[in-house]
Design a protein around this motif. Structure first.
Motif, PDB file in Angstrom:
ATOM      1  N   PHE A 270       0.850  -1.198   0.000  1.00  0.00           N
ATOM      2  CA  PHE A 270       0.000   0.000   0.000  1.00  0.00           C
ATOM      3  C   PHE A 270       0.882   1.244   0.000  1.00  0.00           C
ATOM      4  N   GLY A 271       1.903   1.253   0.862  1.00  0.00           N
ATOM      5  CA  GLY A 271       2.805   2.398   0.926  1.00  0.00           C
ATOM      6  C   GLY A 271       3.660   2.544  -0.323  1.00  0.00           C
ATOM      7  N   LYS A 272       4.098   1.424  -0.893  1.00  0.00           N
ATOM      8  CA  LYS A 272       4.901   1.495  -2.116  1.00  0.00           C
ATOM      9  C   LYS A 272       4.068   2.017  -3.285  1.00  0.00           C
ATOM     10  N   ARG A 273       2.834   1.565  -3.390  1.00  0.00           N
ATOM     11  CA  ARG A 273       1.981   2.022  -4.480  1.00  0.00           C
ATOM     12  C   ARG A 273       1.785   3.533  -4.426  1.00  0.00           C
ATOM     13  N   GLY A 274       1.618   4.078  -3.246  1.00  0.00           N
ATOM     14  CA  GLY A 274       1.397   5.505  -3.092  1.00  0.00           C
ATOM     15  C   GLY A 274       2.668   6.333  -3.103  1.00  0.00           C
ATOM     16  N   GLY A 275       3.827   5.676  -2.995  1.00  0.00           N
ATOM     17  CA  GLY A 275       5.094   6.385  -3.021  1.00  0.00           C
ATOM     18  C   GLY A 275       5.576   6.883  -1.681  1.00  0.00           C
ATOM     19  N   GLN A 276       4.780   6.692  -0.618  1.00  0.00           N
ATOM     20  CA  GLN A 276       5.166   7.211   0.699  1.00  0.00           C
ATOM     21  C   GLN A 276       5.856   6.171   1.568  1.00  0.00           C
ATOM     22  N   GLY A 277       5.820   4.910   1.150  1.00  0.00           N
ATOM     23  CA  GLY A 277       6.411   3.862   1.963  1.00  0.00           C
ATOM     24  C   GLY A 277       5.536   3.518   3.160  1.00  0.00           C
ATOM     25  N   LEU A 278       6.001   2.577   3.957  1.00  0.00           N
ATOM     26  CA  LEU A 278       5.240   2.149   5.122  1.00  0.00           C
ATOM     27  C   LEU A 278       5.468   3.140   6.263  1.00  0.00           C
ATOM     28  N   GLN A 279       4.428   3.857   6.632  1.00  0.00           N
ATOM     29  CA  GLN A 279       4.465   4.801   7.738  1.00  0.00           C
ATOM     30  C   GLN A 279       3.537   4.286   8.832  1.00  0.00           C
ATOM     31  N   PRO A 280       4.097   3.873   9.968  1.00  0.00           N
ATOM     32  CA  PRO A 280       3.299   3.188  10.989  1.00  0.00           C
ATOM     33  C   PRO A 280       2.019   3.900  11.404  1.00  0.00           C
ATOM     34  N   HIS A 281       2.092   5.203  11.663  1.00  0.00           N
ATOM     35  CA  HIS A 281       0.878   5.902  12.121  1.00  0.00           C
ATOM     36  C   HIS A 281      -0.214   5.837  11.064  1.00  0.00           C
TER      37      HIS A 281
END
Length: 227
Positions: free
Chosen positions: A158-169
């Motif tokens: 999900f984070g890779k698709r959006g370009g932001q990476g995995l952000q825990p919060h």
């Protein structure tokens, strides 16, 4: 043309021409490779960057060496091939496992194979949404590691698709839930040793997976915002 294709296998199955990487790597890739000293990381880098080109050539035409890999400002990789064809790309590796994907729209790909003991309960509380934690805790203890890896991979993609990476919060406020084909925007596959492969793409996508080893049946997912 609209679609998505994946490849999964071992590093040695990628068929990388290790003798002459400078003949097909871009200057930016050569610079990154020069900064990698660990032998495994160099193998992972070369195998992933070669195999994603090979996958693009099989998907959209041309020769493997015809494709150039670059990164957008948000860090998402993309490939440009003959005729100015442009494809989104994603690369993931875990130990000796390698997964690559190409698609006509934004995607995220992740392969997770457990290699060491971790505090999975604490990691789940840190990253998973409440419904995802409850789903895992409802399983028998023997099934929880595989469930953790699947959910973790779905968070990563999900984070890779959006370009932001995995952000825990942010990840704690997005829940993955099962979805039927035609509505799914993400997919997961069970791997040996309780590992998992996951892809995030777009609703209605039917990804084509080529694997050199055994994988489970694809399961469809969608993402839902939670408070």
């Amino acid at each position: 043309m609209d679609g998505c294709r994946l490849w999964l296998g071992g590093l040695d199955a990628a068929g990388v021409p290790y003798g002459d990487p400078h003949g097909w790597l871009t200057a930016a890739e050569q610079s990154r490779l020069a900064g990698l000293s660990a032998p495994l990381r160099r193998r992972q880098f070369l195998a992933g960057h070669w195999q994603v080109r090979a996958l693009a050539a099989g998907f959209a035409g041309g020769m493997t060496r015809d494709w150039r890999l670059a990164a957008a400002p948000d860090g998402q990789p993309w490939l440009e091939g003959p005729g100015d064809v442009r494809l989104c790309a994603s690369i993931s590796h875990s130990g000796d496992w390698l997964a690559v994907a190409v698609a006509t729209r934004a995607i995220g790909l992740d392969v997770e194979v457990p290699r060491r003991e971790r505090d999975y309960d604490a990691l789940a509380r840190h990253v998973f949404a409440p419904a995802e934690i409850a789903r895992r805790e409802a399983l028998a203890p023997s099934d929880r590691l595989a469930a953790f890896n699947t959910t973790w991979a779905l968070k990563e993609v999900f984070g890779k698709r959006g370009g932001q990476g995995l952000q825990p919060h942010a990840a704690r406020h997005i829940a993955s839930e099962m979805a039927p084909d035609g509505e799914a925007e993400a997919f997961s596959w069970a791997l040996p040793c309780e590992g998992a492969l996951a892809l995030a793409a777009w609703p209605g996508v039917l990804p084509e997976l080529e694997s050199t080893g055994p994988v489970g049946v694809a399961r469809g997912w969608r993402y839902r915002p939670v408070g």
